[in-house]
Design an enzyme around this catalytic site. Sequence first.
Site, PDB file in Angstrom:
ATOM      1  N   HIS A 100       0.831  -1.222   0.000  1.00 15.15           N
ATOM      2  CA  HIS A 100       0.000   0.000   0.000  1.00 15.15           C
ATOM      3  C   HIS A 100       0.861   1.266   0.000  1.00 15.15           C
ATOM      4  CE1 HIS A 100       0.979   0.897   4.192  1.00 15.15           C
ATOM      5  NE2 HIS A 100       0.936  -0.417   4.387  1.00 15.15           N
ATOM      6  N   ARG A 149      -6.072   0.692   3.834  1.00 15.39           N
ATOM      7  CA  ARG A 149      -4.912   1.244   3.107  1.00 15.39           C
ATOM      8  C   ARG A 149      -4.562   0.384   1.891  1.00 15.39           C
ATOM      9  NH1 ARG A 149      -3.264  -0.624   8.185  1.00 15.39           N
ATOM     10  NH2 ARG A 149      -1.321  -1.822   8.402  1.00 15.39           N
ATOM     11  N   GLU A 203      -1.593  -6.858   7.429  1.00 12.87           N
ATOM     12  CA  GLU A 203      -0.271  -6.644   8.022  1.00 12.87           C
ATOM     13  C   GLU A 203      -0.137  -7.538   9.261  1.00 12.87           C
ATOM     14  OE1 GLU A 203       2.668  -6.363   8.024  1.00 12.87           O
ATOM     15  OE2 GLU A 203       3.051  -4.259   7.575  1.00 12.87           O
ATOM     16  N   HIS A 273       0.618  -5.613   2.409  1.00 10.21           N
ATOM     17  CA  HIS A 273       1.409  -4.872   3.395  1.00 10.21           C
ATOM     18  C   HIS A 273       2.871  -5.316   3.430  1.00 10.21           C
ATOM     19  CE1 HIS A 273      -2.406  -3.418   5.086  1.00 10.21           C
ATOM     20  NE2 HIS A 273      -2.838  -4.569   4.589  1.00 10.21           N
TER      21      HIS A 273
END
Length: 345
Positions: A100, A149, A203, A273
């Site tokens: 991202h 994100r 993440e 991520h």
Amino acid sequence: MAAGALHRSMRTIHLHGGSNDSASTKEFGNSSLKFISKGFPVDVKFLNDKSRSFRHCKMHVIRAISSHASVVDPILSTAHVTTNFNQNTSIESSLILIRHGESMWNEKNLFTGSVDVPLTKRGIEEAIKAGERINSIPVNMIYTSALIRAQMTAMLAMTQHRQKKIPIIMHDESIQAKEWSQIFSEETIQQSIPVITAWQLNERMYGKLQGLNKEETVVKYGKEKVHEWRRSFDSPPPNGESLEMCSQRAVAYFKENIEPQLHNGRNIMVAAHGNSLRSIIMYLEKLTSQEVTNLELSTGVPLLYIYKHGEFLKRGSPVGPKEYGVYAYTRNLALYRQKLDEMVQ
Ligand SMILES: O=C(O)[C@@H](CO)OP(=O)(O)O
């Protein structure tokens, strides 16, 4: 756009079902059924397994159908699509990985992990730039984490794609969500790209570090300790996931869900991520737990892999002046780009 250039390919689903089950015989015939679902031809084959009920089989058919609502790119028009991993050795597909763009907590230098933070203006610009860089590489399906994100990055990147298809998030969280998000125009479906969101691509969970400032954490716990938490393979931060733990869910998801799609000739973009992608790259490039400690991913820079003969070949990042080189790597990518050129003429 040359509508004729778009072809669909056949998806084969093997299902276990009792051959004595009158409902299965009545509704599906002897052992196989072909039909079009959401513009996607589906070939359902029943395997003789009396242990499974018809209802169980039907559930699988519905699930298999509803999770695939896309059409196939021109590049795939000659591809034979199958779910059998022993066939298909000649198929080539692209895998784009994007971390991202900069998030609001990246900007503040805070440990973020599973906290769902949006992109900054700079992150938005990075995502758009990433989209420009990959705008001539085929994308049939998109996988993102469940975090905004990564989803923003995927969506913003796709605004730049020359294919001009609309990325649409698939909502499978409940029967109602699925029903209420149905599309009833075949033509519209053909102009869509399914976006699958999966928490497994999130993440790493950073435990008690989430929300702490990275520099202040170094002052408090020492450079070495913090580096170990951030980059080692198997030392988890307090109450959080190590890269190894993150890899167990992210790589398992990749193998079970994304790799079969690549094997079937689908071109995939994954927006995720730093650490979930590090663990996937570790798998793709067969990195050791020592090598992965040196792997750093920049925000918003797409990486390209070619999947062929069951192997992942790194093609680097389609960035800047070397961009032409990306297309020189495979004939199929060059052909795809040529088709996009023809569509706008
Ligand atoms: O804070 C985080 O969630 C990650 C990614 O930004 O940080 P790190 O670089 O320590 O993996």
